[in-house]
Design a protein around this motif. Structure first.
Motif, PDB file in Angstrom:
ATOM      1  N   ALA A 107       0.722   0.348 -18.674  1.00  0.00           N
ATOM      2  CA  ALA A 107       0.728   0.233 -17.233  1.00  0.00           C
ATOM      3  C   ALA A 107       0.713   1.593 -16.587  1.00  0.00           C
ATOM      4  O   ALA A 107       0.891   2.591 -17.247  1.00  0.00           O
ATOM      5  N   LEU A 108       0.557   1.628 -15.284  1.00  0.00           N
ATOM      6  CA  LEU A 108       0.433   2.886 -14.570  1.00  0.00           C
ATOM      7  C   LEU A 108       1.094   2.771 -13.205  1.00  0.00           C
ATOM      8  O   LEU A 108       1.232   1.702 -12.675  1.00  0.00           O
ATOM      9  N   ALA A 109       1.448   3.892 -12.617  1.00  0.00           N
ATOM     10  CA  ALA A 109       2.045   3.884 -11.305  1.00  0.00           C
ATOM     11  C   ALA A 109       1.166   4.624 -10.311  1.00  0.00           C
ATOM     12  O   ALA A 109       0.977   5.798 -10.448  1.00  0.00           O
ATOM     13  N   LEU A 110       0.684   3.934  -9.303  1.00  0.00           N
ATOM     14  CA  LEU A 110      -0.178   4.532  -8.297  1.00  0.00           C
ATOM     15  C   LEU A 110       0.199   4.021  -6.907  1.00  0.00           C
ATOM     16  O   LEU A 110       0.973   3.125  -6.780  1.00  0.00           O
ATOM     17  N   ALA A 111      -0.422   4.541  -5.861  1.00  0.00           N
ATOM     18  CA  ALA A 111       0.149   4.258  -4.557  1.00  0.00           C
ATOM     19  C   ALA A 111      -0.775   3.722  -3.500  1.00  0.00           C
ATOM     20  O   ALA A 111      -1.937   3.574  -3.707  1.00  0.00           O
ATOM     21  N   GLY A 112      -0.232   3.499  -2.251  1.00  0.00           N
ATOM     22  CA  GLY A 112      -0.991   2.872  -1.197  1.00  0.00           C
ATOM     23  C   GLY A 112      -0.491   3.143   0.190  1.00  0.00           C
ATOM     24  O   GLY A 112      -0.170   4.243   0.506  1.00  0.00           O
ATOM     25  N   THR A 113      -0.453   2.109   1.022  1.00  0.00           N
ATOM     26  CA  THR A 113      -0.248   2.253   2.448  1.00  0.00           C
ATOM     27  C   THR A 113       1.014   1.568   2.935  1.00  0.00           C
ATOM     28  O   THR A 113       1.736   0.963   2.173  1.00  0.00           O
ATOM     29  N   ALA A 114       1.214   1.607   4.222  1.00  0.00           N
ATOM     30  CA  ALA A 114       2.365   0.951   4.827  1.00  0.00           C
ATOM     31  C   ALA A 114       2.089  -0.513   5.133  1.00  0.00           C
ATOM     32  O   ALA A 114       2.916  -1.176   5.724  1.00  0.00           O
ATOM     33  N   PHE A 115       0.971  -1.058   4.754  1.00  0.00           N
ATOM     34  CA  PHE A 115       0.646  -2.448   4.995  1.00  0.00           C
ATOM     35  C   PHE A 115       1.591  -3.314   4.179  1.00  0.00           C
ATOM     36  O   PHE A 115       1.857  -3.040   3.027  1.00  0.00           O
ATOM     37  N   VAL A 133       3.751   4.541  -3.996  1.00  0.00           N
ATOM     38  CA  VAL A 133       3.595   3.196  -4.532  1.00  0.00           C
ATOM     39  C   VAL A 133       4.326   3.089  -5.865  1.00  0.00           C
ATOM     40  O   VAL A 133       4.240   3.974  -6.699  1.00  0.00           O
ATOM     41  N   ASN A 134       5.096   2.016  -5.993  1.00  0.00           N
ATOM     42  CA  ASN A 134       5.703   1.674  -7.276  1.00  0.00           C
ATOM     43  C   ASN A 134       4.691   0.829  -8.032  1.00  0.00           C
ATOM     44  O   ASN A 134       4.085  -0.076  -7.466  1.00  0.00           O
ATOM     45  N   LEU A 135       4.546   1.121  -9.330  1.00  0.00           N
ATOM     46  CA  LEU A 135       3.625   0.371 -10.171  1.00  0.00           C
ATOM     47  C   LEU A 135       4.405  -0.354 -11.257  1.00  0.00           C
ATOM     48  O   LEU A 135       5.406   0.147 -11.768  1.00  0.00           O
ATOM     49  N   ASN A 144       2.005  -4.010  -7.628  1.00  0.00           N
ATOM     50  CA  ASN A 144       2.284  -2.766  -6.901  1.00  0.00           C
ATOM     51  C   ASN A 144       3.101  -3.080  -5.646  1.00  0.00           C
ATOM     52  O   ASN A 144       2.994  -4.171  -5.096  1.00  0.00           O
ATOM     53  N   LYS A 145       3.924  -2.116  -5.268  1.00  0.00           N
ATOM     54  CA  LYS A 145       4.743  -2.277  -4.055  1.00  0.00           C
ATOM     55  C   LYS A 145       4.830  -0.920  -3.355  1.00  0.00           C
ATOM     56  O   LYS A 145       5.186   0.081  -3.960  1.00  0.00           O
ATOM     57  N   TRP A 146       4.501  -0.878  -2.058  1.00  0.00           N
ATOM     58  CA  TRP A 146       4.560   0.352  -1.268  1.00  0.00           C
ATOM     59  C   TRP A 146       6.014   0.677  -0.959  1.00  0.00           C
ATOM     60  O   TRP A 146       6.792  -0.175  -0.560  1.00  0.00           O
ATOM     61  N   VAL A 147       6.378   1.956  -1.128  1.00  0.00           N
ATOM     62  CA  VAL A 147       7.759   2.403  -0.918  1.00  0.00           C
ATOM     63  C   VAL A 147       7.771   3.772  -0.247  1.00  0.00           C
ATOM     64  O   VAL A 147       6.742   4.437  -0.164  1.00  0.00           O
ATOM     65  N   ASN A 148       8.937   4.196   0.186  1.00  0.00           N
ATOM     66  CA  ASN A 148       9.144   5.529   0.765  1.00  0.00           C
ATOM     67  C   ASN A 148       8.168   5.833   1.901  1.00  0.00           C
ATOM     68  O   ASN A 148       7.638   6.940   1.999  1.00  0.00           O
ATOM     69  N   CYS A 149       7.943   4.856   2.735  1.00  0.00           N
ATOM     70  CA  CYS A 149       6.998   5.045   3.842  1.00  0.00           C
ATOM     71  C   CYS A 149       7.603   5.979   4.884  1.00  0.00           C
ATOM     72  O   CYS A 149       8.799   5.932   5.186  1.00  0.00           O
ATOM     73  N   ARG A 150       6.772   6.870   5.396  1.00  0.00           N
ATOM     74  CA  ARG A 150       7.217   7.866   6.366  1.00  0.00           C
ATOM     75  C   ARG A 150       6.590   7.614   7.700  1.00  0.00           C
ATOM     76  O   ARG A 150       5.538   7.194   7.847  1.00  0.00           O
TER      77      ARG A 150
END
Length: 128
Positions: free
Chosen positions: A16-24, A89-91, A122-128
């Motif tokens: 598995a891998l950990a990658l990121a995304g948006t505040a959606f 993003v949490n993966l 995946n889950k978006w986290v640490n949104c600024r």
């Protein structure tokens, strides 16, 4: 957790891998296109590629996703890019946010040539 740390986990059998995304937040949709560079990942999306160095088939998602198993590229990803606008993003290697792989910071790319990973949520986290 850094991409290097995640790549090490992959090399010892973690698929598995950990990658990121948006505040959606909420249900997300996915797009599937052929791409040749990380810059092909639209702003605000988390993208993975079937080939090394952001080549081959690209899959992109926005929002939290508890089950990415229906997207072949996520099951066999070789490159990834968090092009999110404001979130890390949490993966996860398992559906429903199980088997935590790590967090990919906004703007990070990975894992690198020769590493295939399986991302099933995946889950978006640490949104600024």
């Amino acid at each position: 957790m850094t991409i290097k740390t995640t790549a090490k986990r992959i090399s010892v059998g973690v698929a598995a891998l950990a990658l990121a995304g948006t505040a959606f937040v909420g249900s997300a949709h996915a797009g599937n296109v052929s791409a040749k560079a990380s810059s092909d990942c639209p702003s605000g999306w988390f993208c993975v590629w079937a080939g090394d160095d952001y080549k081959g088939q690209m899959q992109k998602v926005e929002g939290n996703n508890a089950d990415l198993s229906r997207f072949t590229v996520f099951v066999h990803a070789r490159s990834g890019f968090n092009n999110g606008k404001s979130c890390d993003v949490n993966l996860y290697g398992g559906k429903n946010y199980t088997d935590f792989l790590g967090t990919m910071k906004r703007g990070d790319k990975g894992p690198g040539p020769g590493h295939e990973v399986k991302i099933l949520a995946n889950k978006w986290v640490n949104c600024r």
